[in-house]
Design a protein around this motif. Structure first.
Motif, PDB file in Angstrom:
ATOM      1  N   ALA A 290       0.846  -1.191   0.000  1.00 22.30           N
ATOM      2  CA  ALA A 290       0.000   0.000   0.000  1.00 22.30           C
ATOM      3  C   ALA A 290       0.881   1.239   0.000  1.00 22.30           C
ATOM      4  O   ALA A 290       2.081   1.181   0.304  1.00 22.30           O
ATOM      5  CB  ALA A 290      -0.929   0.011   1.219  1.00 22.30           C
ATOM      6  N   ARG A 291       0.272   2.342  -0.357  1.00 26.78           N
ATOM      7  CA  ARG A 291       0.916   3.653  -0.243  1.00 26.78           C
ATOM      8  C   ARG A 291       0.289   4.382   0.935  1.00 26.78           C
ATOM      9  O   ARG A 291      -0.941   4.504   1.003  1.00 26.78           O
ATOM     10  CB  ARG A 291       0.774   4.470  -1.524  1.00 26.78           C
ATOM     11  CG  ARG A 291       1.193   5.924  -1.360  1.00 26.78           C
ATOM     12  CD  ARG A 291       1.295   6.670  -2.673  1.00 26.78           C
ATOM     13  NE  ARG A 291       2.472   6.241  -3.425  1.00 26.78           N
ATOM     14  CZ  ARG A 291       2.974   6.906  -4.461  1.00 26.78           C
ATOM     15  NH1 ARG A 291       2.401   8.032  -4.861  1.00 26.78           N
ATOM     16  NH2 ARG A 291       4.028   6.454  -5.093  1.00 26.78           N
ATOM     17  N   VAL A 292       1.106   4.869   1.824  1.00 23.85           N
ATOM     18  CA  VAL A 292       0.644   5.602   3.001  1.00 23.85           C
ATOM     19  C   VAL A 292       0.946   7.074   2.795  1.00 23.85           C
ATOM     20  O   VAL A 292       2.095   7.453   2.543  1.00 23.85           O
ATOM     21  CB  VAL A 292       1.328   5.081   4.285  1.00 23.85           C
ATOM     22  CG1 VAL A 292       0.887   5.895   5.489  1.00 23.85           C
ATOM     23  CG2 VAL A 292       1.014   3.610   4.489  1.00 23.85           C
ATOM     24  N   GLU A 293      -0.087   7.902   2.878  1.00 30.15           N
ATOM     25  CA  GLU A 293       0.063   9.341   2.741  1.00 30.15           C
ATOM     26  C   GLU A 293      -0.438  10.017   4.008  1.00 30.15           C
ATOM     27  O   GLU A 293      -1.093   9.392   4.854  1.00 30.15           O
ATOM     28  CB  GLU A 293      -0.719   9.855   1.527  1.00 30.15           C
ATOM     29  CG  GLU A 293      -0.289   9.263   0.201  1.00 30.15           C
ATOM     30  CD  GLU A 293      -1.098   9.806  -0.959  1.00 30.15           C
ATOM     31  OE1 GLU A 293      -1.883  10.753  -0.740  1.00 30.15           O
ATOM     32  OE2 GLU A 293      -0.963   9.283  -2.076  1.00 30.15           O
ATOM     33  N   VAL A 294      -0.138  11.296   4.114  1.00 31.11           N
ATOM     34  CA  VAL A 294      -0.639  12.065   5.244  1.00 31.11           C
ATOM     35  C   VAL A 294      -2.163  12.049   5.222  1.00 31.11           C
ATOM     36  O   VAL A 294      -2.785  12.313   4.184  1.00 31.11           O
ATOM     37  CB  VAL A 294      -0.107  13.509   5.188  1.00 31.11           C
ATOM     38  CG1 VAL A 294      -0.691  14.342   6.329  1.00 31.11           C
ATOM     39  CG2 VAL A 294       1.412  13.519   5.263  1.00 31.11           C
ATOM     40  N   ASN A 295      -2.766  11.704   6.354  1.00 29.82           N
ATOM     41  CA  ASN A 295      -4.223  11.603   6.516  1.00 29.82           C
ATOM     42  C   ASN A 295      -4.837  10.435   5.747  1.00 29.82           C
ATOM     43  O   ASN A 295      -6.063  10.353   5.639  1.00 29.82           O
ATOM     44  CB  ASN A 295      -4.927  12.904   6.102  1.00 29.82           C
ATOM     45  CG  ASN A 295      -4.520  14.083   6.966  1.00 29.82           C
ATOM     46  OD1 ASN A 295      -4.279  13.920   8.158  1.00 29.82           O
ATOM     47  ND2 ASN A 295      -4.431  15.265   6.373  1.00 29.82           N
ATOM     48  N   HIS A 296      -4.012   9.555   5.207  1.00 29.90           N
ATOM     49  CA  HIS A 296      -4.506   8.354   4.530  1.00 29.90           C
ATOM     50  C   HIS A 296      -3.718   7.147   5.050  1.00 29.90           C
ATOM     51  O   HIS A 296      -2.819   6.630   4.362  1.00 29.90           O
ATOM     52  CB  HIS A 296      -4.367   8.470   3.014  1.00 29.90           C
ATOM     53  CG  HIS A 296      -5.237   9.525   2.410  1.00 29.90           C
ATOM     54  ND1 HIS A 296      -4.864  10.856   2.357  1.00 29.90           N
ATOM     55  CD2 HIS A 296      -6.478   9.454   1.857  1.00 29.90           C
ATOM     56  CE1 HIS A 296      -5.829  11.552   1.775  1.00 29.90           C
ATOM     57  NE2 HIS A 296      -6.811  10.728   1.466  1.00 29.90           N
ATOM     58  N   PRO A 297      -4.033   6.683   6.249  1.00 29.64           N
ATOM     59  CA  PRO A 297      -3.266   5.588   6.844  1.00 29.64           C
ATOM     60  C   PRO A 297      -3.661   4.234   6.269  1.00 29.64           C
ATOM     61  O   PRO A 297      -4.691   4.081   5.618  1.00 29.64           O
ATOM     62  CB  PRO A 297      -3.634   5.687   8.329  1.00 29.64           C
ATOM     63  CG  PRO A 297      -5.031   6.234   8.325  1.00 29.64           C
ATOM     64  CD  PRO A 297      -5.086   7.184   7.153  1.00 29.64           C
ATOM     65  N   LEU A 298      -2.823   3.256   6.555  1.00 28.70           N
ATOM     66  CA  LEU A 298      -3.117   1.859   6.261  1.00 28.70           C
ATOM     67  C   LEU A 298      -3.402   1.159   7.585  1.00 28.70           C
ATOM     68  O   LEU A 298      -2.640   1.301   8.534  1.00 28.70           O
ATOM     69  CB  LEU A 298      -1.919   1.199   5.563  1.00 28.70           C
ATOM     70  CG  LEU A 298      -1.989  -0.328   5.395  1.00 28.70           C
ATOM     71  CD1 LEU A 298      -3.112  -0.714   4.440  1.00 28.70           C
ATOM     72  CD2 LEU A 298      -0.647  -0.875   4.918  1.00 28.70           C
ATOM     73  N   TYR A 306       0.450   5.469  10.018  1.00 23.84           N
ATOM     74  CA  TYR A 306       0.319   6.840   9.530  1.00 23.84           C
ATOM     75  C   TYR A 306       1.660   7.331   8.980  1.00 23.84           C
ATOM     76  O   TYR A 306       2.726   6.977   9.477  1.00 23.84           O
ATOM     77  CB  TYR A 306      -0.102   7.783  10.659  1.00 23.84           C
ATOM     78  CG  TYR A 306      -1.493   7.550  11.191  1.00 23.84           C
ATOM     79  CD1 TYR A 306      -2.584   8.211  10.639  1.00 23.84           C
ATOM     80  CD2 TYR A 306      -1.713   6.688  12.250  1.00 23.84           C
ATOM     81  CE1 TYR A 306      -3.861   8.011  11.135  1.00 23.84           C
ATOM     82  CE2 TYR A 306      -2.990   6.478  12.752  1.00 23.84           C
ATOM     83  CZ  TYR A 306      -4.064   7.143  12.188  1.00 23.84           C
ATOM     84  OH  TYR A 306      -5.327   6.941  12.682  1.00 23.84           O
ATOM     85  N   GLN A 307       1.567   8.185   7.958  1.00 19.07           N
ATOM     86  CA  GLN A 307       2.747   8.895   7.474  1.00 19.07           C
ATOM     87  C   GLN A 307       2.943  10.122   8.355  1.00 19.07           C
ATOM     88  O   GLN A 307       2.118  11.030   8.368  1.00 19.07           O
ATOM     89  CB  GLN A 307       2.565   9.317   6.018  1.00 19.07           C
ATOM     90  CG  GLN A 307       3.736  10.077   5.434  1.00 19.07           C
ATOM     91  CD  GLN A 307       4.965   9.199   5.278  1.00 19.07           C
ATOM     92  OE1 GLN A 307       4.973   8.248   4.510  1.00 19.07           O
ATOM     93  NE2 GLN A 307       6.013   9.515   6.024  1.00 19.07           N
ATOM     94  N   ALA A 308       4.041  10.154   9.109  1.00 15.33           N
ATOM     95  CA  ALA A 308       4.243  11.218  10.088  1.00 15.33           C
ATOM     96  C   ALA A 308       5.323  12.206   9.670  1.00 15.33           C
ATOM     97  O   ALA A 308       5.177  13.413   9.882  1.00 15.33           O
ATOM     98  CB  ALA A 308       4.591  10.616  11.454  1.00 15.33           C
ATOM     99  N   SER A 309       6.410  11.728   9.091  1.00 17.31           N
ATOM    100  CA  SER A 309       7.523  12.617   8.776  1.00 17.31           C
ATOM    101  C   SER A 309       8.426  11.931   7.760  1.00 17.31           C
ATOM    102  O   SER A 309       8.144  10.819   7.302  1.00 17.31           O
ATOM    103  CB  SER A 309       8.322  12.964  10.042  1.00 17.31           C
ATOM    104  OG  SER A 309       8.871  11.784  10.611  1.00 17.31           O
TER     105      SER A 309
END
Length: 679
Positions: A290-298, A306-309
């Protein structure tokens, strides 16, 4: 033997306090204040960050109060528990009466009590019981008809009883939210900490060496932790900041970062960053991509990723090391890896090179217009005119590092790779500080026409080489003679002064000359003597450069304003290097970027309960405030009817409803043409 009645009385008083509204409101107020603190003060940061921000005294005060992890603090969990107890007791105390009130029609009301109500009226005439009942039912009332011994009939009607459910929904919502908070507060973990079964690790150890007492199993009820993963690397644990140390949380799967993606705006600010990851279940071997983006967690197995930094993941680096103690020595190429330590040998001494993060993009305000003096120009102490507009610019890659000697003492350094232009001149920027809490002192090394520091280093080597002083002084003396600045008789003295000033400057820079003036020149003559020294040095620096280029077999530098500025800037930089405090100057010449993604993993089973409780709370408020309970009594006697109404919250609507029902029942009592009012 007398019975002590104080104990039951005390229990009753305690029960009244715990189940009272004022006690619950007090607890809610404290929780609200705590939530504000938890929102304003960033939670679960490493303790050194808080100590640096607040100072040692307030750091200790806030740590004692548990403000760095408000939502998991013991007092916060205790307040949630007391709020649950208070709400439960309140429901137990009031629920039977509410349920009974919802079920009963109050059909035993007497004529006297109906006449004493605020909304009551006596209607003359007689109406058909079926007609009256039909009208009330059309108005939404539920009825209970009771025939009395005196020949009268009482119709007890009500509607809007569901408003009572609002009480249960609202109080039940508080219970559900508190339960969710307690679950995510991880009571078992807190209990294990209080019992000494779990303790945070305070030393910076490799993950494999962290003791079992600081490790949490994959079955831990709830957690929120962070991990940084480099490209094509994996992790099966996260780290949880816990007081002065940290805990290691085992994961039921392995997270692998395949690729990190980042897009930038034109000024270098990040626009979008995302991680392409693989999650491999340890038990089944199932792989989830999967691709994890800000505000789009897996979400995998109840754990949200979550994408944090993002940051540096350990990039190979190339340096050119310029020997500062022996400027005539040729530079040496050094390879390193960011975020790693390696030995460094300089001038026969052993050092430790501790490389920090490689930052490929550095967006700085180059206008010098920052109100707090925080622009890069201000921090480099550039005293030029301040412009009005902010000029955000990406100034290119930089690397932070420390050079630590064998006694453990270290200074921290920062160097930029790309040239930075200011007012038409190009510089290589470096900085140094003795402590992390101090600001950087910036150094500007002027670049030559090829955007290289080679000419500056060649000039600095010549300044520090006494073997060249005679040649430099002779050239300076000849030039002074040609310009009639000195007479032939003064040439020898002038050349001696040139050599002396070059030696003092090479030894201590401008500070060395200032120290000599303070020790050997009277105070009233220092300004004039200092001016003379500066003029001689500024004139001789041209000859120093020419001699240095000639010995290197290179053509002489052009004689114009821009190149003379280069020489003057070189004097400033050479003097500043005296306080650099490093055996070598490390110039970043290349790198191969390896990116890393900062992921935050959370397991919060109480989250859904909090959401459910929030929905119940909204539903309860809607039921309580937008549905009104109405009760109506109609006592029918031969020749008259007594109408009475009440509501749980009297308001003008009740007055209008009463008048409307009174008029309708009067028409039914008169039986005008068999008219029946519309519903």
């Amino acid at each position: 033997m007398k019975t002590d009645r104080r104990f039951p009385a005390t229990l009753r008083a305690l029960h009244e306090l715990l189940s009272s509204m004022r006690f619950a409101i007090g607890l809610l107020t404290i929780l609200a204040i705590a939530s504000v603190i938890g929102t304003v003060l960033k939670q679960n940061e490493p303790y050194p960050n808080y100590a640096f921000e607040f100072g040692q005294y307030w750091f200790q005060v806030f740590a004692t109060l548990g403000l760095y992890d408000v939502y998991h603090a013991g007092w916060f969990i205790a307040i949630l528990a007391f709020l649950m107890l208070s709400t439960t007791l309140c429901i137990i105390r009031n629920a039977p009466g509410f349920v009974r009130d919802m079920r009963t029609f109050r059909s035993k009301a007497s004529e006297r009590s109906l006449a004493a109500m605020k909304h009551t009226a006596l209607i003359e005439g007689h109406a058909d019981l079926a007609a009256v009942s039909g009208y009330l039912q059309r108005q939404g009332f539920r009825l209970k008809t009771t025939a009395r011994d005196d020949g009268s009939t009482l119709i007890a009607a009500k509607k809007g009883s569901l408003s009572r459910l609002g009480y249960f929904f609202a109080h039940g919502a508080m219970l559900v939210i508190c339960i969710g908070g307690l679950i995510d507060g991880n009571l078992p973990l807190k209990a294990a900490e209080w019992l000494g079964q779990v303790a945070p690790e305070t030393q910076d150890l490799p993950q494999s060496q962290i003791p079992a007492i600081s490790r949490l199993s994959a079955g831990n009820l709830s957690f929120r932790g962070d991990v940084t993963i480099s490209e094509n690397k994996s992790a099966d644990v996260v780290f949880i900041n816990n007081g002065p140390g940290y805990l290691v949380q085992e994961l039921p799967f392995i997270v692998t970062l395949r690729r990190f993606n980042v897009d930038y705006y034109s000024n270098g600010m990040p626009k979008l960053f995302a991680s392409d990851i693989e999650v491999t279940d340890k038990a089944s071997g199932k792989v989830t991509q999967a691709r994890v983006e800000v505000n789009h967690p897996l979400v995998v197995d109840g754990i949200a990723i979550y994408q944090a930094s993002f940051g540096d993941g350990g990039s190979p680096l190339k340096f050119k090391a310029w020997n500062l103690d022996h400027p005539q020595a040729a530079p040496v190429d050094i390879d390193g890896i960011s975020k790693a330590n390696q030995p460094l040998v300089a001038n026969g001494r052993d050092f430790r090179l501790e490389l920090g993060d490689l930052r490929v993009f550095n967006v700085e305000d180059m206008s010098g217009n920052n109100a707090n003096g925080g622009s890069l120009r201000d921090r480099m102490k550039d005293a030029r005119e301040v412009t009005r507009a902010r000029q955000l610019k990406n100034v290119g890659p930089s690397i932070e590092y420390k050079i630590r000697d064998n006694t453990g003492q270290a200074r921290e350094y920062l160097t930029y790779m790309s040239p930075i232009q200011q007012d038409g001149a190009n510089y290589l920027i470096a900085a140094v500080r003795r402590e992390v809490s101090q600001p950087y002192d910036y150094l500007r090394i002027p670049l030559d026409d090829d955007l290289s520091i080679d000419r500056f280093m060649r000039l600095r080597a010549a300044l520090a080489n006494p073997a060249l002083y005679d040649e430099i002084a002779a050239q300076s003396g000849a030039k002074a003679m040609q310009g009639n600045a000195i007479s032939p008789a003064m040439r020898q003295e002038f050349e001696t002064s040139v050599k002396w000033i070059l030696a003092r400057f090479a030894e201590g820079g401008f500070d060395g000359l200032q120290t000599f003036l303070e020790q050997h020149v009277p105070a009233d003559k220092r300004a004039d003597v200092a001016q003379t020294y500066i003029k001689i040095l500024q004139g001789a620096i041209i000859d120093v450069m020419n001699v240095a280029d000639r010995h290197a077999g290179l053509p002489a530098m052009k004689q114009d304003g821009a190149h003379y500025r280069f020489l003057l800037d070189s004097l400033v930089a050479a003097s500043a290097l005296k306080d650099y405090g490093a055996p070598v100057f490390l110039q970043l010449t290349g790198f191969t970027q390896v990116q890393a993604s900062g992921l935050q993993l959370t397991r919060s089973p109480g989250k859904n309960l909090v959401y459910l409780g929030s929905l119940l709370l909204v539903a309860g408020i809607l039921l309580m405030f937008y549905i009104q309970e109405r009760r109506l009594w109609l006592l029918i006697k031969p020749g008259s009817m007594r109408l009475a109404m009440s509501a749980n919250r009297p308001n003008p609507d009740l007055d209008r409803d009463f008048s409307r029902h009174q008029d309708a029942l009067q028409q039914l009592a008169r039986g005008e043409d068999g008219h029946r009012p519309n519903a």
